[in-house]
Design a protein around this motif. Structure first.
Motif, short mmCIF file in Angstrom:
data_model
loop_
_atom_site.label_atom_id
_atom_site.label_comp_id
_atom_site.label_asym_id
_atom_site.label_seq_id
_atom_site.Cartn_x
_atom_site.Cartn_y
_atom_site.Cartn_z
N ALA A 149 -11.48 16.66 -7.98
CA ALA A 149 -12.26 17.21 -6.87
C ALA A 149 -11.37 17.62 -5.70
CB ALA A 149 -13.28 16.18 -6.39
N GLY A 150 -10.08 17.30 -5.80
CA GLY A 150 -9.14 17.76 -4.79
C GLY A 150 -8.43 16.68 -4.00
N ALA A 151 -8.70 15.41 -4.26
CA ALA A 151 -8.05 14.34 -3.52
C ALA A 151 -6.60 14.18 -3.95
CB ALA A 151 -8.80 13.03 -3.73
N GLU A 152 -5.71 14.08 -2.96
CA GLU A 152 -4.30 13.86 -3.29
C GLU A 152 -4.06 12.42 -3.69
OE1 GLU A 152 0.18 14.57 -1.41
OE2 GLU A 152 -1.59 14.78 -0.14
N PHE A 153 -4.68 11.50 -2.96
CA PHE A 153 -4.50 10.07 -3.24
C PHE A 153 -5.85 9.38 -3.37
CE2 PHE A 153 -0.68 11.18 -0.68
CZ PHE A 153 0.27 10.98 -1.67
N VAL A 154 -5.96 8.56 -4.41
CA VAL A 154 -7.18 7.79 -4.65
C VAL A 154 -6.78 6.34 -4.90
CG1 VAL A 154 -9.29 7.57 -6.02
CG2 VAL A 154 -8.21 9.82 -5.75
N CYS A 155 -7.34 5.43 -4.10
CA CYS A 155 -7.03 4.01 -4.24
C CYS A 155 -8.29 3.27 -4.65
CB CYS A 155 -6.48 3.46 -2.93
SG CYS A 155 -4.97 4.30 -2.38
N VAL A 156 -8.12 2.25 -5.49
CA VAL A 156 -9.25 1.54 -6.09
C VAL A 156 -9.39 0.14 -5.50
CG1 VAL A 156 -10.16 0.55 -8.24
CG2 VAL A 156 -9.15 2.84 -8.24
N GLY A 157 -10.64 -0.22 -5.15
CA GLY A 157 -10.92 -1.55 -4.66
C GLY A 157 -12.23 -2.08 -5.22
N ILE A 158 -12.51 -3.33 -4.92
CA ILE A 158 -13.69 -4.09 -5.34
C ILE A 158 -13.48 -4.67 -6.75
CG2 ILE A 158 -16.17 -4.14 -5.74
CD1 ILE A 158 -16.55 -2.00 -3.73
N GLY A 159 -13.17 -5.95 -6.78
CA GLY A 159 -13.10 -6.66 -8.04
C GLY A 159 -11.72 -6.99 -8.56
N ARG B 231 -8.97 11.87 4.97
CA ARG B 231 -7.56 12.01 5.37
C ARG B 231 -6.89 10.68 5.09
NH1 ARG B 231 -4.10 11.53 10.17
NH2 ARG B 231 -2.74 13.36 10.36
N GLY B 232 -5.76 10.71 4.38
CA GLY B 232 -5.07 9.48 4.02
C GLY B 232 -5.23 9.21 2.53
N PHE B 233 -6.43 8.77 2.14
CA PHE B 233 -6.78 8.64 0.73
C PHE B 233 -8.29 8.51 0.62
CE2 PHE B 233 -5.98 4.12 1.88
CZ PHE B 233 -7.11 3.48 1.37
N VAL B 234 -8.78 8.58 -0.61
CA VAL B 234 -10.20 8.33 -0.88
C VAL B 234 -10.29 6.95 -1.52
CG1 VAL B 234 -12.21 9.01 -2.23
CG2 VAL B 234 -10.78 10.75 -1.15
N TYR B 235 -11.24 6.14 -1.04
CA TYR B 235 -11.44 4.78 -1.52
C TYR B 235 -12.42 4.84 -2.69
CZ TYR B 235 -12.35 -0.30 -0.99
OH TYR B 235 -12.47 -1.66 -1.17
N ALA B 236 -11.96 4.52 -3.87
CA ALA B 236 -12.81 4.52 -5.06
C ALA B 236 -13.31 3.11 -5.32
CB ALA B 236 -12.04 5.05 -6.27
N ALA B 237 -14.60 2.87 -5.10
CA ALA B 237 -15.19 1.57 -5.41
C ALA B 237 -15.34 1.46 -6.92
CB ALA B 237 -16.55 1.45 -4.73
N SER B 238 -14.75 0.43 -7.49
CA SER B 238 -14.69 0.34 -8.95
C SER B 238 -16.05 0.20 -9.60
CB SER B 238 -13.81 -0.84 -9.36
OG SER B 238 -14.38 -2.07 -8.93
N ARG B 239 -17.05 -0.20 -8.82
CA ARG B 239 -18.40 -0.33 -9.35
C ARG B 239 -19.38 -0.33 -8.18
NH1 ARG B 239 -16.42 -5.33 -8.62
NH2 ARG B 239 -17.77 -6.76 -7.48
N MET B 240 -20.65 -0.19 -8.47
CA MET B 240 -21.68 -0.33 -7.45
C MET B 240 -21.85 -1.82 -7.15
SD MET B 240 -22.58 2.72 -6.71
CE MET B 240 -24.12 2.46 -5.81
#
Length: 294
Positions: free
Chosen positions: A223-233, A191-200
């Motif tokens: 996959a159905g996410a309305e908002f995806v935000c990217v972090g790490i790096g 809920r809110g957004f999905v946090y996409a880690a840019s790498r392992m």
């Protein structure tokens, strides 16, 4: 007679509180920015670093210089996902004796400044504080949601119930190695957004980013996410602009924390100058984020 009296004096258990109908603060801000064709600038700082008062002022500084959403980190003794910069800042906060109950002051400060306050925490801290109590105190302080890097939806039943009860966002992480099935599970429970880690791997500044996060954002949306935000790096305005072209938000942590540390890894002694450095870096990266689609 005595039995009747004892029953009458006994505490009557309260009925469970119903689910909140409050909309997601985080999604509302992301929706607003999407209408303006802008990704969100999301800044991270650990609470209590270099001290309580300065950390709160630093979080206000983030909002005043372009952060739409502020990720407030809870210092933890075993931060398995954090790189050396954030680990050092967290250690300083722990040495200062910071406790989870104090973080709600920072939540209030971010909300009052006009930002959306999130907390990033390893689950052990929330569990020991008390999941229901945390949700209640967090919501009362004006908090929007919780990022849980080491809690997966499959094991988050208690948090899912408590967050629904108090109208809080649940931000789970996905990585380039996540299967399509895993992406759907996360999306269904986030809920809110999905946090996409840019790498392992752990957080930290990088000289360059590869195409993995762009592919991950696309797959997570599918996959159905309305908002995806990217972090790490993400370390500078150029990288932020690149990521902002395809992500709904850009999460920046180590590059901001770095401005408050000296060359020896200690908190800068000139607090005023450190906050000015933080303002400059935040403003520069935020401009890169907000102009990514122009």
């Amino acid at each position: 007679m005595n039995h009747i009296q004892e029953s009458a004096d006994a505490t009557v258990p309260t009925q469970p509180q119903g689910f909140s109908k409050q909309p997601s603060q985080t999604a509302a801000r992301l929706t607003q920015l999407k209408a303006e064709n802008k990704p969100a600038m999301i800044g991270y700082l650990p609470f209590g670093f270099p001290d309580t008062a300065t950390s709160i002022e630093a979080m206000r500084t983030l909002v005043e210089n372009g952060c739409d959403i502020v990720e407030i980190g809870l210092p933890y003794s075993d931060p398995v996902m954090d790189g050396p910069v954030i680990q050092r800042a967290s250690q300083i906060a722990i040495e200062n004796g910071e406790r989870i109950a104090n973080v709600f002051k920072a939540v209030e400060a971010v909300a009052e400044a006009g930002g959306v306050p999130l907390i990033m925490s390893y689950w052990n801290l929330i569990f020991h504080y008390g999941v229901e109590q945390f949700a209640r105190d967090f919501a009362q302080a004006g908090g929007a949601g919780l990022i849980t890097p080491d809690l997966i939806p499959d094991e988050a039943g208690e948090w899912i119930e408590a967050s629904d009860r108090y109208g809080l966002d649940r931000i789970f992480l996905v990585s380039p190695d996540s299967t399509d099935r895993r992406l759907k599970v996360v999306t269904q429970h986030a809920r809110g957004f999905v946090y996409a880690a840019s790498r392992m791997g752990v957080t930290g500044e990088r000289d360059a980013l590869d195409i993995a996060p762009q592919t991950l954002v696309r797959r997570t949306h599918e996959a159905g996410a309305e908002f995806v935000c990217v972090g790490i790096g993400v370390s500078n305005a150029e990288q932020a602009r690149t990521v902002g072209a395809y992500a709904d938000g850009v999460i920046v942590g180590s590059a901001l924390v770095h401005t408050l540390l000296d060359e020896d890894g200690n908190a800068k002694t000139d607090t005023k100058a450190a906050l000015q450095d933080l303002a400059t870096v935040t403003r520069t990266i935020a401009q890169g984020v907000h102009t990514a689609r122009q």
